[in-house]
Design an enzyme around this catalytic site. Sequence first.
Site, PDB file in Angstrom:
ATOM      1  N   ASP A 132      13.565 -10.804  -4.764  1.00  0.00           N
ATOM      2  CA  ASP A 132      12.444 -11.141  -5.896  1.00  0.00           C
ATOM      3  C   ASP A 132      12.401 -12.478  -5.899  1.00  0.00           C
ATOM      4  O   ASP A 132      11.592 -13.111  -6.041  1.00  0.00           O
ATOM      5  CB  ASP A 132      12.600 -10.554  -7.397  1.00  0.00           C
ATOM      6  CG  ASP A 132      12.352  -8.865  -7.002  1.00  0.00           C
ATOM      7  OD1 ASP A 132      11.752  -8.758  -6.317  1.00  0.00           O
ATOM      8  OD2 ASP A 132      12.646  -8.257  -8.038  1.00  0.00           O
ATOM      9  N   LEU A 135      -3.144 -12.604  -9.449  1.00  0.00           N
ATOM     10  CA  LEU A 135      -3.249 -11.051  -9.535  1.00  0.00           C
ATOM     11  C   LEU A 135      -2.111 -10.319  -8.720  1.00  0.00           C
ATOM     12  O   LEU A 135      -1.994 -10.380  -7.535  1.00  0.00           O
ATOM     13  CB  LEU A 135      -4.725 -10.844  -8.632  1.00  0.00           C
ATOM     14  CG  LEU A 135      -5.130  -9.546  -8.922  1.00  0.00           C
ATOM     15  CD1 LEU A 135      -5.177  -8.821 -10.290  1.00  0.00           C
ATOM     16  CD2 LEU A 135      -6.129  -8.908  -7.931  1.00  0.00           C
ATOM     17  N   PRO A 136      -1.216  -9.822  -9.502  1.00  0.00           N
ATOM     18  CA  PRO A 136       0.003  -9.260  -8.832  1.00  0.00           C
ATOM     19  C   PRO A 136      -0.438  -7.946  -7.888  1.00  0.00           C
ATOM     20  O   PRO A 136      -1.232  -7.328  -8.116  1.00  0.00           O
ATOM     21  CB  PRO A 136       0.738  -8.852 -10.155  1.00  0.00           C
ATOM     22  CG  PRO A 136      -0.241  -8.588 -11.319  1.00  0.00           C
ATOM     23  CD  PRO A 136      -1.149  -9.523 -10.880  1.00  0.00           C
ATOM     24  N   HIS A 137       0.351  -7.956  -7.085  1.00  0.00           N
ATOM     25  CA  HIS A 137       0.350  -6.568  -6.116  1.00  0.00           C
ATOM     26  C   HIS A 137       0.739  -5.471  -6.909  1.00  0.00           C
ATOM     27  O   HIS A 137       1.827  -5.603  -7.735  1.00  0.00           O
ATOM     28  CB  HIS A 137       1.401  -6.988  -4.830  1.00  0.00           C
ATOM     29  CG  HIS A 137       1.026  -6.028  -3.613  1.00  0.00           C
ATOM     30  ND1 HIS A 137       1.616  -4.731  -3.829  1.00  0.00           N
ATOM     31  CD2 HIS A 137       0.546  -6.109  -2.646  1.00  0.00           C
ATOM     32  CE1 HIS A 137       1.253  -4.025  -2.832  1.00  0.00           C
ATOM     33  NE2 HIS A 137       0.903  -4.771  -2.055  1.00  0.00           N
ATOM     34  N   ARG A 169       2.629  -3.088  -6.273  1.00  0.00           N
ATOM     35  CA  ARG A 169       3.976  -2.779  -6.069  1.00  0.00           C
ATOM     36  C   ARG A 169       4.932  -3.824  -6.554  1.00  0.00           C
ATOM     37  O   ARG A 169       6.172  -3.633  -6.785  1.00  0.00           O
ATOM     38  CB  ARG A 169       4.279  -2.327  -4.765  1.00  0.00           C
ATOM     39  CG  ARG A 169       3.664  -1.069  -4.224  1.00  0.00           C
ATOM     40  CD  ARG A 169       4.358  -0.462  -2.963  1.00  0.00           C
ATOM     41  NE  ARG A 169       4.126  -1.670  -1.665  1.00  0.00           N
ATOM     42  CZ  ARG A 169       3.451  -1.440  -0.956  1.00  0.00           C
ATOM     43  NH1 ARG A 169       2.307  -0.394  -1.135  1.00  0.00           N
ATOM     44  NH2 ARG A 169       3.002  -2.213   0.016  1.00  0.00           N
ATOM     45  N   SER A 183      -2.881 -11.000   3.246  1.00  0.00           N
ATOM     46  CA  SER A 183      -3.248  -9.656   2.495  1.00  0.00           C
ATOM     47  C   SER A 183      -4.503  -9.243   3.401  1.00  0.00           C
ATOM     48  O   SER A 183      -5.345 -10.004   3.506  1.00  0.00           O
ATOM     49  CB  SER A 183      -3.675  -9.720   1.148  1.00  0.00           C
ATOM     50  OG  SER A 183      -4.285  -8.475   0.575  1.00  0.00           O
ATOM     51  N   SER A 184      -4.461  -7.896   3.451  1.00  0.00           N
ATOM     52  CA  SER A 184      -5.887  -7.448   4.228  1.00  0.00           C
ATOM     53  C   SER A 184      -7.332  -7.273   3.107  1.00  0.00           C
ATOM     54  O   SER A 184      -8.141  -7.199   3.643  1.00  0.00           O
ATOM     55  CB  SER A 184      -5.676  -5.974   4.681  1.00  0.00           C
ATOM     56  OG  SER A 184      -5.385  -5.221   3.750  1.00  0.00           O
TER      57      SER A 184
END
Length: 308
Positions: free
Chosen positions: A201, A221-223, A225, A262-263
């Site tokens: 982390d 904008l957090p992922h 997971r 990121s896709s």
Amino acid sequence: MNLIICCTPLQVLIAEKIIAKFPHMPFYGVMLSTVSNKKFDFYAKRLAQQCQGFFSMVQHKDRFNLLKEILYLKRTFSGKHFDQVFVANINDLQIQFLLSAIDFNLLNTFDDGTINIVPNSLFYQDDPATLQRKLINVLLGNKYSIQSLRALSHTHYTIYKGFKNIIERVEPIELVAADNSEKVTSAVINVLLGQPVFAEDERNIALAERVIKQFNIHYYLPHPREKYRLAQVNYIDTELIFEDYILQQCQTHKYCVYTYFSSAIINIMNKSDNIEVVALKIDTENPAYDACYDLFDELGVNVIDIRE
């Protein structure tokens, strides 16, 4: 009845499009996820609303719970019959055991993200050939592997039209429709998409904080997971994943979206005049991740090298 198995909110979006292609066939939905939070719960409910039957389970990685959950899945689904099965994560051991427990007439696959179109990703490899894995497969009855499921797949549903995928028989689907709103002339809002690139982390936090400062990021904008929290940025608090959120917001605001690899940016490229995308090239320590930058170059994404 058909069976559709999802593991991420993005897969739920794709699943909704697939289900819509079979209006006269009921679906049984399965949501298997490694985390439980409001975003995953929101999309699990969306999937459940599209299905006649529904099952969800939070997966664990430790050996004891992994085996316990495999037995639970086998007991829950043993003897069930489905006409068609739709699945993305053919590499997931628990999904392989679930498929081994049921009968079905036809298997189909769909995208998990750019992992489907990046050469040498894990979908193009086979399962670990360890003694432990072999024993688990034999003792608990796993009939499948990544490559056997690839070979078995009849049709692959993809959001990446024109790209080579894990099988040749592909059927393109449009994930999100283009936004036809007028071009906004207000100031640009810079958004960074969270992505837990590293196992530690602390490294993810340090990278994000550097990017936030260097590129004047307004919102983060957090992922879905992510479990860590950044201190020096405003969070976007929403149940929606990026694709759903940004296409709502871009009707009244102009955005520049920054990501590592990121896709998600591919999914919204050229969908609105109010969205610009930028990929930040970093040291990923993973060849499959690095290959995403070649894909971005091919698509014309603006890639900025920030490696130190």
